[in-house]
Design an enzyme around this catalytic site. Sequence first.
Site, short mmCIF file in Angstrom:
data_model
loop_
_atom_site.label_atom_id
_atom_site.label_comp_id
_atom_site.label_asym_id
_atom_site.label_seq_id
_atom_site.Cartn_x
_atom_site.Cartn_y
_atom_site.Cartn_z
N THR A 1 0.92 -1.27 0.13
CA THR A 1 -0.03 0.12 -0.14
C THR A 1 0.94 1.23 -0.12
OG1 THR A 1 -1.43 1.34 1.40
CG2 THR A 1 -0.13 -0.30 2.29
N TYR B 1 -2.01 0.24 9.85
CA TYR B 1 -2.24 -0.37 8.66
C TYR B 1 -0.96 -0.20 7.83
CZ TYR B 1 -3.69 -1.36 4.06
OH TYR B 1 -3.83 -1.75 2.81
N1 UFG Z 1 -12.77 10.92 2.94
C1 UFG Z 1 -13.92 11.66 3.16
N2 UFG Z 1 -15.04 11.22 3.51
C2 UFG Z 1 -15.36 9.93 3.69
C3 UFG Z 1 -14.22 9.08 3.32
C4 UFG Z 1 -12.99 9.70 2.65
O1 UFG Z 1 -13.56 12.95 2.89
O2 UFG Z 1 -16.28 9.66 3.85
C5 UFG Z 1 -11.32 11.28 2.43
C6 UFG Z 1 -10.45 11.00 3.36
O3 UFG Z 1 -10.26 11.49 4.62
C7 UFG Z 1 -9.17 10.86 2.47
C8 UFG Z 1 -9.67 10.69 1.24
O4 UFG Z 1 -11.09 10.92 1.37
O5 UFG Z 1 -8.50 12.04 2.50
C9 UFG Z 1 -9.66 9.04 0.59
O6 UFG Z 1 -9.97 8.37 1.80
P1 UFG Z 1 -10.37 6.87 1.80
O7 UFG Z 1 -10.89 6.25 2.84
O8 UFG Z 1 -11.32 6.35 0.37
O9 UFG Z 1 -9.00 6.02 1.50
P2 UFG Z 1 -7.62 6.18 2.05
O10 UFG Z 1 -6.61 7.21 1.28
O11 UFG Z 1 -7.75 6.66 3.49
O12 UFG Z 1 -6.72 4.84 2.34
C10 UFG Z 1 -6.95 3.99 0.96
C11 UFG Z 1 -7.24 2.59 1.33
C12 UFG Z 1 -5.69 2.16 2.02
C13 UFG Z 1 -4.62 2.76 1.18
C14 UFG Z 1 -4.70 4.01 0.90
C15 UFG Z 1 -3.43 4.53 0.05
O13 UFG Z 1 -8.07 2.19 2.05
O14 UFG Z 1 -5.72 0.73 1.91
O15 UFG Z 1 -5.89 4.36 0.36
O16 UFG Z 1 -3.60 5.96 -0.03
F1 UFG Z 1 -3.36 2.32 1.82
#
Ligand code: UFG
Length: 329
Positions: free
Chosen positions: A118, A142
Amino acid sequence: MVNTVLVTGGAGYIGSHVVKLLGERKERIVVLDNLSTGFAESVLYGELVVGDVGDQALVERILREYEVDSVMHFAAATIVPESIADPVKYYTNNVCASNALLGCCRQAGIKQFVFSSTAAVYGQPAGGIATEDTPENPINPYGRSKLISEWMIGDLCSATDMRSMILRYFNVAGSDPEGRIGQSTIDATLLIKIACEVALGKVDRLQIFGTDYPTPDGTAIRDYIHVNDLATIHLLALDYLREGGASSTLNCGYGHGYSVRQVIAAVERVHGSRLNVVESSRRAGDPPNLIANTDAIRKQLHWHPQLDDLDTIVSTALAWEEKLLAGME
Ligand code: UFG
């Protein structure tokens, strides 16, 4: 003769898309999945064994009976906020189970190992862009659990003739363009999935986590890659290793990013409606900006993305949510 590929976590979101492509090219496949977050009906090809990756007696039997020589290891817990609340779950599922699997691989003489890692191993790279030699500095359990697994794999490759491809995924989204499988995880926290659920009225509102980031519109930026393009990378990686390629670590993204507001705008555009959006504070463990440098993967695996378009990603994600909704009615 080409032997069987073991796909751990092949009933999950990304694993099932890889199984689909492996099956389409007539590979011999055995899937090992405990169905904790995956679905048996997502396994379109091969045989499904229901069980845990950490169950060494089971894994040893599978490797022997199915004549496995390549392993693709997807099975893991993958939700950043959950990893902060329950780190032990992440070290158990991701580190301990991977170590048990590697023990079996060593004993069985597995030759090729493809690992789902990741972008979270980078934490917050300077400038927001990560190349494969950017120092790893994960900022949540994670990311740390995946980085430890990378080290374990690297050490086993040094000690044996196993070779590995470590694939560092950026933000995976979208679903099978033919609509057979998609992101079905219950209580998913991923932005594009939730935005689609809000568009369809399954969830009442979308929270924007942080509007004060140092980005052009104040919301966090991610490199969203279509799951089908990511799945294709796994087949290229397997071919590369089978042809004797050296162990490598590669970023999997498109090399450009979108902010949360840009993603919301895309969902509104594709669905043709306004989303109910609420501005909230930052979510713990979130970097402001995370984009892949993709020079290495394009060069080494000769990978050419086919679906590098935010509206295409969103429209396949939305189509899948519509299908899930129809199934619930
Ligand atoms: N976000 C929101 N509202 C939501 C969900 C997410 O504003 O309801 C924002 C988060 O704060 C973040 C962005 O959207 O800034 C992306 O969030 P995600 O939860 O979609 O994904 P993450 O970046 O947290 O994590 C994902 C995978 C991980 C991986 C990562 C790598 O879940 O496994 O991408 O960048 F490691």
